[in-house]
Design a protein around this motif. Structure first.
Motif, PDB file in Angstrom:
ATOM      1  N   GLU A  89       1.263   9.051   6.657  1.00 63.76           N
ATOM      2  CA  GLU A  89       2.139  10.151   6.228  1.00 63.76           C
ATOM      3  C   GLU A  89       2.193  10.246   4.705  1.00 63.76           C
ATOM      4  O   GLU A  89       2.100  11.331   4.131  1.00 63.76           O
ATOM      5  CB  GLU A  89       3.539   9.965   6.795  1.00 63.76           C
ATOM      6  CG  GLU A  89       4.464  11.112   6.501  1.00 63.76           C
ATOM      7  CD  GLU A  89       5.835  10.921   7.132  1.00 63.76           C
ATOM      8  OE1 GLU A  89       6.827  11.143   6.420  1.00 63.76           O
ATOM      9  OE2 GLU A  89       5.901  10.562   8.314  1.00 63.76           O
ATOM     10  N   ALA A  90       2.317   9.104   4.044  1.00 59.36           N
ATOM     11  CA  ALA A  90       2.353   9.086   2.576  1.00 59.36           C
ATOM     12  C   ALA A  90       1.020   9.567   2.013  1.00 59.36           C
ATOM     13  O   ALA A  90       0.988  10.284   0.998  1.00 59.36           O
ATOM     14  CB  ALA A  90       2.671   7.679   2.074  1.00 59.36           C
ATOM     15  N   SER A 107       0.831  -1.211   0.000  1.00 54.70           N
ATOM     16  CA  SER A 107       0.000   0.000   0.000  1.00 54.70           C
ATOM     17  C   SER A 107       0.859   1.252   0.000  1.00 54.70           C
ATOM     18  O   SER A 107       0.567   2.219  -0.705  1.00 54.70           O
ATOM     19  CB  SER A 107      -0.967  -0.004   1.190  1.00 54.70           C
ATOM     20  OG  SER A 107      -0.264  -0.154   2.404  1.00 54.70           O
ATOM     21  N   LEU A 108       1.952   1.252   0.755  1.00 56.63           N
ATOM     22  CA  LEU A 108       2.846   2.404   0.798  1.00 56.63           C
ATOM     23  C   LEU A 108       3.491   2.628  -0.566  1.00 56.63           C
ATOM     24  O   LEU A 108       3.536   3.755  -1.067  1.00 56.63           O
ATOM     25  CB  LEU A 108       3.909   2.209   1.879  1.00 56.63           C
ATOM     26  CG  LEU A 108       4.909   3.348   2.071  1.00 56.63           C
ATOM     27  CD1 LEU A 108       4.205   4.642   2.445  1.00 56.63           C
ATOM     28  CD2 LEU A 108       5.927   2.968   3.133  1.00 56.63           C
ATOM     29  N   SER A 109       3.950   1.570  -1.179  1.00 55.95           N
ATOM     30  CA  SER A 109       4.580   1.668  -2.502  1.00 55.95           C
ATOM     31  C   SER A 109       3.610   2.255  -3.526  1.00 55.95           C
ATOM     32  O   SER A 109       3.979   3.126  -4.320  1.00 55.95           O
ATOM     33  CB  SER A 109       5.049   0.284  -2.943  1.00 55.95           C
ATOM     34  OG  SER A 109       5.520   0.318  -4.261  1.00 55.95           O
ATOM     35  N   LEU A 110       2.375   1.811  -3.484  1.00 56.25           N
ATOM     36  CA  LEU A 110       1.385   2.299  -4.433  1.00 56.25           C
ATOM     37  C   LEU A 110       1.092   3.777  -4.218  1.00 56.25           C
ATOM     38  O   LEU A 110       1.040   4.555  -5.169  1.00 56.25           O
ATOM     39  CB  LEU A 110       0.103   1.476  -4.326  1.00 56.25           C
ATOM     40  CG  LEU A 110      -0.977   1.795  -5.341  1.00 56.25           C
ATOM     41  CD1 LEU A 110      -0.486   1.513  -6.767  1.00 56.25           C
ATOM     42  CD2 LEU A 110      -2.221   0.986  -5.050  1.00 56.25           C
ATOM     43  N   VAL A 111       0.933   4.194  -2.968  1.00 56.43           N
ATOM     44  CA  VAL A 111       0.649   5.611  -2.683  1.00 56.43           C
ATOM     45  C   VAL A 111       1.844   6.471  -3.077  1.00 56.43           C
ATOM     46  O   VAL A 111       1.673   7.568  -3.626  1.00 56.43           O
ATOM     47  CB  VAL A 111       0.258   5.802  -1.199  1.00 56.43           C
ATOM     48  CG1 VAL A 111       0.221   7.279  -0.820  1.00 56.43           C
ATOM     49  CG2 VAL A 111      -1.096   5.164  -0.923  1.00 56.43           C
ATOM     50  N   LEU A 112       3.057   5.992  -2.849  1.00 55.06           N
ATOM     51  CA  LEU A 112       4.242   6.755  -3.250  1.00 55.06           C
ATOM     52  C   LEU A 112       4.349   6.872  -4.768  1.00 55.06           C
ATOM     53  O   LEU A 112       4.696   7.930  -5.294  1.00 55.06           O
ATOM     54  CB  LEU A 112       5.508   6.119  -2.665  1.00 55.06           C
ATOM     55  CG  LEU A 112       5.648   6.198  -1.144  1.00 55.06           C
ATOM     56  CD1 LEU A 112       6.871   5.417  -0.674  1.00 55.06           C
ATOM     57  CD2 LEU A 112       5.705   7.635  -0.664  1.00 55.06           C
ATOM     58  N   ARG A 113       4.008   5.807  -5.482  1.00 54.53           N
ATOM     59  CA  ARG A 113       4.012   5.870  -6.953  1.00 54.53           C
ATOM     60  C   ARG A 113       2.955   6.845  -7.448  1.00 54.53           C
ATOM     61  O   ARG A 113       3.190   7.617  -8.377  1.00 54.53           O
ATOM     62  CB  ARG A 113       3.769   4.486  -7.561  1.00 54.53           C
ATOM     63  CG  ARG A 113       4.973   3.561  -7.490  1.00 54.53           C
ATOM     64  CD  ARG A 113       4.778   2.276  -8.271  1.00 54.53           C
ATOM     65  NE  ARG A 113       3.556   1.598  -7.845  1.00 54.53           N
ATOM     66  CZ  ARG A 113       2.704   0.981  -8.660  1.00 54.53           C
ATOM     67  NH1 ARG A 113       2.909   0.945  -9.950  1.00 54.53           N
ATOM     68  NH2 ARG A 113       1.631   0.389  -8.203  1.00 54.53           N
ATOM     69  N   LEU A 120       0.326  12.690  -0.551  1.00 54.66           N
ATOM     70  CA  LEU A 120      -0.430  12.547  -1.796  1.00 54.66           C
ATOM     71  C   LEU A 120      -1.528  13.610  -1.868  1.00 54.66           C
ATOM     72  O   LEU A 120      -1.681  14.289  -2.891  1.00 54.66           O
ATOM     73  CB  LEU A 120      -1.044  11.147  -1.906  1.00 54.66           C
ATOM     74  CG  LEU A 120      -2.001  10.915  -3.076  1.00 54.66           C
ATOM     75  CD1 LEU A 120      -1.318  11.149  -4.422  1.00 54.66           C
ATOM     76  CD2 LEU A 120      -2.603   9.516  -3.004  1.00 54.66           C
ATOM     77  N   LEU A 121      -2.261  13.781  -0.789  1.00 56.36           N
ATOM     78  CA  LEU A 121      -3.340  14.768  -0.789  1.00 56.36           C
ATOM     79  C   LEU A 121      -2.813  16.188  -0.975  1.00 56.36           C
ATOM     80  O   LEU A 121      -3.449  17.000  -1.648  1.00 56.36           O
ATOM     81  CB  LEU A 121      -4.155  14.665   0.504  1.00 56.36           C
ATOM     82  CG  LEU A 121      -4.936  13.361   0.690  1.00 56.36           C
ATOM     83  CD1 LEU A 121      -5.694  13.384   2.011  1.00 56.36           C
ATOM     84  CD2 LEU A 121      -5.862  13.077  -0.474  1.00 56.36           C
ATOM     85  N   GLU A 122      -1.644  16.487  -0.408  1.00 55.34           N
ATOM     86  CA  GLU A 122      -1.050  17.816  -0.578  1.00 55.34           C
ATOM     87  C   GLU A 122      -0.705  18.075  -2.047  1.00 55.34           C
ATOM     88  O   GLU A 122      -0.992  19.153  -2.577  1.00 55.34           O
ATOM     89  CB  GLU A 122       0.214  17.953   0.277  1.00 55.34           C
ATOM     90  CG  GLU A 122      -0.061  18.101   1.757  1.00 55.34           C
ATOM     91  CD  GLU A 122       1.203  18.085   2.601  1.00 55.34           C
ATOM     92  OE1 GLU A 122       2.310  18.285   2.047  1.00 55.34           O
ATOM     93  OE2 GLU A 122       1.079  17.858   3.807  1.00 55.34           O
ATOM     94  N   VAL A 123      -0.108  17.094  -2.708  1.00 54.86           N
ATOM     95  CA  VAL A 123       0.267  17.263  -4.110  1.00 54.86           C
ATOM     96  C   VAL A 123      -0.985  17.348  -4.987  1.00 54.86           C
ATOM     97  O   VAL A 123      -1.037  18.140  -5.934  1.00 54.86           O
ATOM     98  CB  VAL A 123       1.212  16.124  -4.572  1.00 54.86           C
ATOM     99  CG1 VAL A 123       1.533  16.240  -6.053  1.00 54.86           C
ATOM    100  CG2 VAL A 123       2.495  16.133  -3.773  1.00 54.86           C
TER     101      VAL A 123
END
Length: 125
Positions: free
Chosen positions: A93-94, A8-14, A98-101
């Motif tokens: 945190e990730a 899940s972290l990897s996907l949100v970072l991508r 994502l929401l900020e960007v």
């Protein structure tokens, strides 16, 4: 095999990286709009379409993964967060990043839309 945290972290970072790339494209679009470069604008429109396709695909992937892992985006007033099973602490945190960007990209998109509307009004007068 990746655990729930890693996948899940990897996907949100991508997804965050894709949105950041889209934001850079929107900023370039603003520059091109301000310069009135129609040829460059056509290329950016094509690039934006490809970027949007990638964003829709990764969003669908995230929605499917979150559903499978029982991760639910939630909102409390102005604060957005994830309701997730224990052990997914780094994901919060990730998610915030994502929401900020996404918020920055949305604001840039609105600005570009206003520039296009002003240009159209100017040229139709």
């Amino acid at each position: 095999m990746e655990n729930k945290q890693d996948s899940s972290l990897s996907l949100v970072l991508r997804e965050t990286a894709l949105v950041a790339d889209f934001l850079a494209l929107l900023k370039e679009e603003e520059r091109v709009l301000n310069n009135g470069d129609a040829d460059a604008l056509e290329l950016i429109i094509q690039q934006k379409q490809g970027a949007m396709n990638a964003l829709h695909a990764i969003e669908a992937e995230r929605l499917e993964l979150f559903s499978r892992l029982n991760i639910v985006p939630a909102k409390d007033g102005e604060r957005s967060f994830l309701v997730a099973p224990e052990g997914l602490t780094q994901l919060d945190e990730a998610w915030e990043q994502l929401l900020e960007v996404i918020t920055l990209a949305h604001a840039q998109h609105e600005l570009n839309g206003a520039l296009i509307a002003a240009y159209q009004q100017k040229t139709s007068a």
